[in-house]
Design an enzyme around this catalytic site. Structure first.
Site, PDB file in Angstrom:
ATOM      1  CG  HIS A  58       3.739  -7.263  -0.679  1.00  0.00           C
ATOM      2  ND1 HIS A  58       4.596  -6.424  -1.847  1.00  0.00           N
ATOM      3  CD2 HIS A  58       2.643  -6.464  -0.458  1.00  0.00           C
ATOM      4  CE1 HIS A  58       4.140  -5.435  -2.262  1.00  0.00           C
ATOM      5  NE2 HIS A  58       2.861  -5.311  -1.580  1.00  0.00           N
ATOM      6  CG  ASP A  94       6.891  -8.699  -2.546  1.00  0.00           C
ATOM      7  OD1 ASP A  94       5.772  -8.947  -3.129  1.00  0.00           O
ATOM      8  OD2 ASP A  94       6.972  -7.499  -2.256  1.00  0.00           O
ATOM      9  CB  SER A 132       3.037  -1.726  -1.830  1.00  0.00           C
ATOM     10  OG  SER A 132       2.579  -2.755  -2.911  1.00  0.00           O
TER      11      SER A 132
END
Length: 248
Positions: free
Chosen positions: A227, A197, A101
């Protein structure tokens, strides 16, 4: 083989907490996400794989995260980039950066800064430029007003409790955009992205893949993935990809 722990002392007196497996081959360096720490599911799964397979592996907490020191109000992408570069400079031999991320953004920036040290990247739902391209547009008018006028807005509806968003963070983030042009990364890159996501839409991650200059970029879209990509099958895939990246 065991995992050891310690701190990297920074010039300003802050300390970065780390844990390390002293194995063989390129060092796998875990770069965590926004408000996460090195005790998360994916970083622990990689630590277990490193212990089982004899990999060299390092995970750490960003400035103002987890067991590391630092004032959250002073936390910026630029600071996290600088800290990761310091970690890279303290490791001998090639490094495979594994960024999750926000960690994908920071890892990308570090790879651009240290092209001769990073041999490959594995990115999980990479959130390049998320501060100004994903987060800022989705804030309420009141939140944006607070940040611009007072320098801070307190988020109260997040799963990990109240925290502040600062103007310092957003102003700094714009200095570190990766998606404004070609991304000067020439090494192999592997991207794992869930199609479900919501925080980092898959097309946003694909834009990073398209911008990377390397010809050896593989973008894997996991149709039923979210995610976190922390299900057993996701972890198995991550370990496999990281293992392959060690030999690239």
């Amino acid at each position: 083989m065991t995992e050891t722990s310690g701190f990297l002392e920074r010039p300003d007196g802050e300390r970065l907490a780390w844990r390390r497996v002293a194995g063989q081959g390129p060092t796998i360096l875990w770069v965590g996400g926004w408000r996460s720490d090195m005790g998360g599911t994916k970083s622990r799964a990689l630590a277990e794989a490193a212990l089982a397979q004899g990999w060299s592996y390092l995970r750490y907490d960003h400035f103002a995260h987890g067991a590391s020191s630092g004032d959250w109000h002073a936390a910026t992408i630029g600071r996290w980039r600088e800290d990761l570069i310091a970690l890279i400079d303290g490791i001998d031999g090639p490094i495979v950066l594994v960024g999750s991320s926000m960690g994908g953004w920071v890892a990308g920036l570090a790879a651009v800064a240290r092209p001769r040290r990073v041999s490959a990247l594995v990115l999980i739902a990479p959130a390049a430029d998320f501060a100004h391209r994903l987060m800022w547009p989705n804030l309420s008018d009141q939140a944006r007003h607070d940040i611009m006028q007072t320098g801070v807005h307190t988020v109260t509806d997040d799963f990990d409790g109240p925290y502040d968003l600062t103007r310092t963070f957003f102003d700094d983030a714009r200095n570190w955009s990766l998606l404004d042009g070609p991304v000067a990364i020439q090494v192999p890159v592997r991207i794992l992205q869930g199609q479900l996501d919501e925080p980092v839409p898959w097309r946003h991650a694909l834009a990073l893949a398209e911008g990377i200059e390397s010809d050896d970029v593989v973008f894997s879209l996991i149709k039923d993935g979210d995610h976190r990509l922390s299900r057993p099958q996701d972890l198995e895939r991550l370990i496999q990809v990281v293992g392959e990246a060690r030999g690239l």
